[in-house]
Design a protein around this motif. Structure first.
Motif, PDB file in Angstrom:
ATOM      1  N   ARG A 243       8.107  15.050 -10.295  1.00 44.33           N
ATOM      2  CA  ARG A 243       8.898  15.210  -9.246  1.00 44.33           C
ATOM      3  C   ARG A 243       8.701  14.867  -8.421  1.00 44.33           C
ATOM      4  N   ALA A 244       7.127  15.605  -7.881  1.00 46.14           N
ATOM      5  CA  ALA A 244       6.457  15.861  -6.236  1.00 46.14           C
ATOM      6  C   ALA A 244       5.869  14.973  -5.475  1.00 46.14           C
ATOM      7  N   LEU A 245       6.388  13.423  -6.855  1.00 47.81           N
ATOM      8  CA  LEU A 245       5.588  12.141  -6.319  1.00 47.81           C
ATOM      9  C   LEU A 245       6.461  11.195  -5.462  1.00 47.81           C
ATOM     10  N   LEU A 246       7.819  11.917  -5.745  1.00 44.94           N
ATOM     11  CA  LEU A 246       9.007  11.267  -4.198  1.00 44.94           C
ATOM     12  C   LEU A 246       9.020  11.672  -3.735  1.00 44.94           C
ATOM     13  N   GLN A 247       8.814  11.517  -2.262  1.00 44.52           N
ATOM     14  CA  GLN A 247       8.748  12.029  -1.269  1.00 44.52           C
ATOM     15  C   GLN A 247      10.142  11.863  -0.880  1.00 44.52           C
ATOM     16  N   VAL A 248      10.609  13.095   0.063  1.00 44.39           N
ATOM     17  CA  VAL A 248      11.892  12.452   1.069  1.00 44.39           C
ATOM     18  C   VAL A 248      11.299  12.794   2.334  1.00 44.39           C
ATOM     19  N   ALA A 249      12.369  11.638   3.038  1.00 47.55           N
ATOM     20  CA  ALA A 249      12.337  11.633   4.618  1.00 47.55           C
ATOM     21  C   ALA A 249      13.688  11.564   5.031  1.00 47.55           C
ATOM     22  N   PRO A 250      13.429  12.392   6.710  1.00 45.71           N
ATOM     23  CA  PRO A 250      15.347  11.749   7.011  1.00 45.71           C
ATOM     24  C   PRO A 250      15.238  10.725   7.707  1.00 45.71           C
TER      25      PRO A 250
ATOM     26  N   ASP B 117       0.903  -1.447   0.325  1.00 45.37           N
ATOM     27  CA  ASP B 117      -0.129   0.023  -0.109  1.00 45.37           C
ATOM     28  C   ASP B 117       0.695   1.340  -0.431  1.00 45.37           C
ATOM     29  N   ALA B 118       1.964   0.961  -0.192  1.00 43.49           N
ATOM     30  CA  ALA B 118       3.049   2.282   0.198  1.00 43.49           C
ATOM     31  C   ALA B 118       4.660   2.136  -0.211  1.00 43.49           C
ATOM     32  N   PHE B 119       5.023   2.083  -0.506  1.00 43.28           N
ATOM     33  CA  PHE B 119       6.525   1.868  -0.598  1.00 43.28           C
ATOM     34  C   PHE B 119       7.796   3.196   0.011  1.00 43.28           C
TER      35      PHE B 119
ATOM     36  N   LEU C 298       3.026   7.505 -14.193  1.00 45.54           N
ATOM     37  CA  LEU C 298       1.777   6.686 -15.037  1.00 45.54           C
ATOM     38  C   LEU C 298       0.187   6.724 -15.300  1.00 45.54           C
ATOM     39  N   ARG C 299       0.463   6.866 -13.463  1.00 47.55           N
ATOM     40  CA  ARG C 299      -1.815   7.017 -13.130  1.00 47.55           C
ATOM     41  C   ARG C 299      -1.564   5.130 -12.925  1.00 47.55           C
ATOM     42  N   LEU C 300      -1.125   4.110 -12.051  1.00 41.70           N
ATOM     43  CA  LEU C 300      -1.247   3.295 -12.182  1.00 41.70           C
ATOM     44  C   LEU C 300      -1.151   2.967 -11.398  1.00 41.70           C
ATOM     45  N   HIS C 301      -0.725   3.737 -10.327  1.00 40.34           N
ATOM     46  CA  HIS C 301      -1.197   3.427  -8.752  1.00 40.34           C
ATOM     47  C   HIS C 301      -0.670   4.752  -8.244  1.00 40.34           C
ATOM     48  N   ALA C 302      -1.625   5.162  -7.246  1.00 42.32           N
ATOM     49  CA  ALA C 302      -2.021   6.079  -5.507  1.00 42.32           C
ATOM     50  C   ALA C 302      -0.635   6.252  -5.397  1.00 42.32           C
ATOM     51  N   LYS C 303       0.503   5.309  -4.485  1.00 40.49           N
ATOM     52  CA  LYS C 303       0.011   4.766  -3.544  1.00 40.49           C
ATOM     53  C   LYS C 303       1.858   5.796  -3.207  1.00 40.49           C
ATOM     54  N   PRO C 304       1.941   5.590  -2.235  1.00 38.96           N
ATOM     55  CA  PRO C 304       3.332   6.938  -1.815  1.00 38.96           C
ATOM     56  C   PRO C 304       4.643   6.341  -1.985  1.00 38.96           C
ATOM     57  N   CYS C 305       5.068   7.232  -2.642  1.00 37.51           N
ATOM     58  CA  CYS C 305       6.862   6.343  -2.569  1.00 37.51           C
ATOM     59  C   CYS C 305       7.733   7.668  -2.133  1.00 37.51           C
ATOM     60  N   ILE C 306       8.346   6.910  -1.099  1.00 38.17           N
ATOM     61  CA  ILE C 306       9.042   7.415  -0.043  1.00 38.17           C
ATOM     62  C   ILE C 306      10.891   7.129   0.003  1.00 38.17           C
ATOM     63  N   LEU C 307      11.637   8.192   0.159  1.00 38.77           N
ATOM     64  CA  LEU C 307      13.035   7.449   0.616  1.00 38.77           C
ATOM     65  C   LEU C 307      13.033   8.004   1.650  1.00 38.77           C
TER      66      LEU C 307
ATOM     67  N   THR D  25       8.797   5.633 -11.630  1.00 36.92           N
ATOM     68  CA  THR D  25       7.444   6.171 -13.471  1.00 36.92           C
ATOM     69  C   THR D  25       6.306   5.533 -13.080  1.00 36.92           C
ATOM     70  N   TRP D  26       5.230   4.056 -12.685  1.00 36.82           N
ATOM     71  CA  TRP D  26       4.245   4.096 -12.140  1.00 36.82           C
ATOM     72  C   TRP D  26       3.087   4.581 -11.928  1.00 36.82           C
ATOM     73  N   SER D  27       3.861   5.575 -10.743  1.00 35.32           N
ATOM     74  CA  SER D  27       3.001   6.792  -9.873  1.00 35.32           C
ATOM     75  C   SER D  27       3.091   8.067 -11.019  1.00 35.32           C
TER      76      SER D  27
END
Length: 192
Positions: A166-173, A105-107, A129-138, A125-127
């Protein structure tokens, strides 16, 4: 913990090595614990080595569910984690990635090498392309991802990546922040 959240799972992409600084392994352990304590399950590559093994072991020790997805070619190399809640063996790397996406449900992405970059770039990339709307967080332990983030910013400046993508890829400390962001996303989705 909310029963709806207990059914959620976080895919963790990370290295099969520990890296050269103890902070990388410590971040992996913290992530496994944070996911389990949030009542979430872990989905990962199924190995018992490196950051992958550290995430799995920490989540299991904290009482969490851990599902590993491992291609048969790697299972034969004695890296399959035998203590998981469930270990699924698939034929190819492509099937592994597809199965992990299906289960997650998230990455959340910790440091790693080519395999981690491959998984990260495919899922974002899948995000896009709107193939999913799950959060992607580095999870940017010790600034590990700073070079990649600077490169991605340059792709926006050069007109190859839209700012909204670009904003689809979130960053967490750190791990705790990443898990809280994923949980907040689940709440936002449930409330809409």
């Amino acid at each position: 913990m909310n029963s709806a959240l207990s059914m959620r799972r976080i895919a963790v992409y990370c290295g099969s090595a520990d890296g050269n600084h103890p902070a990388y392994r410590a971040a992996a352990v913290a992530l496994g614990i944070a996911i389990a304590k949030a009542g979430l399950g872990v989905v990962y590559g199924g190995a018992n080595v490196g950051l992958m093994g550290a995430v799995a072991d920490a989540a299991l020790a904290a009482g969490g569910e851990v599902i590993g997805v491992l291609p048969g070619i790697l299972a034969g190399r004695e890296i399959a984690h035998q203590g998981l809640t469930r270990l699924e063996t698939v034929e190819t790397m492509h099937q592994r990635k597809a199965r992990m996406v299906h289960l997650a449900d998230a990455f959340l992405i910790l440091p790693g090498g080519y395999g981690t970059l491959d998984e990260l770039l495919e899922i974002i990339t899948w995000s896009q392309l709107r193939l999913h709307a799950k959060p992607c967080i580095l999870i940017n332990t010790l600034g590990y991802w700073d070079g990649l983030l600077a490169f991605l910013d340059s792709t926006v400046e050069e007109g190859f990546l839209k700012p909204e993508n670009r904003a689809l890829l979130q960053v967490a400390p750190d791990a705790g922040t990443a898990v809280r962001r994923a949980v907040a996303h689940f709440g936002a989705v449930s409330g809409s």
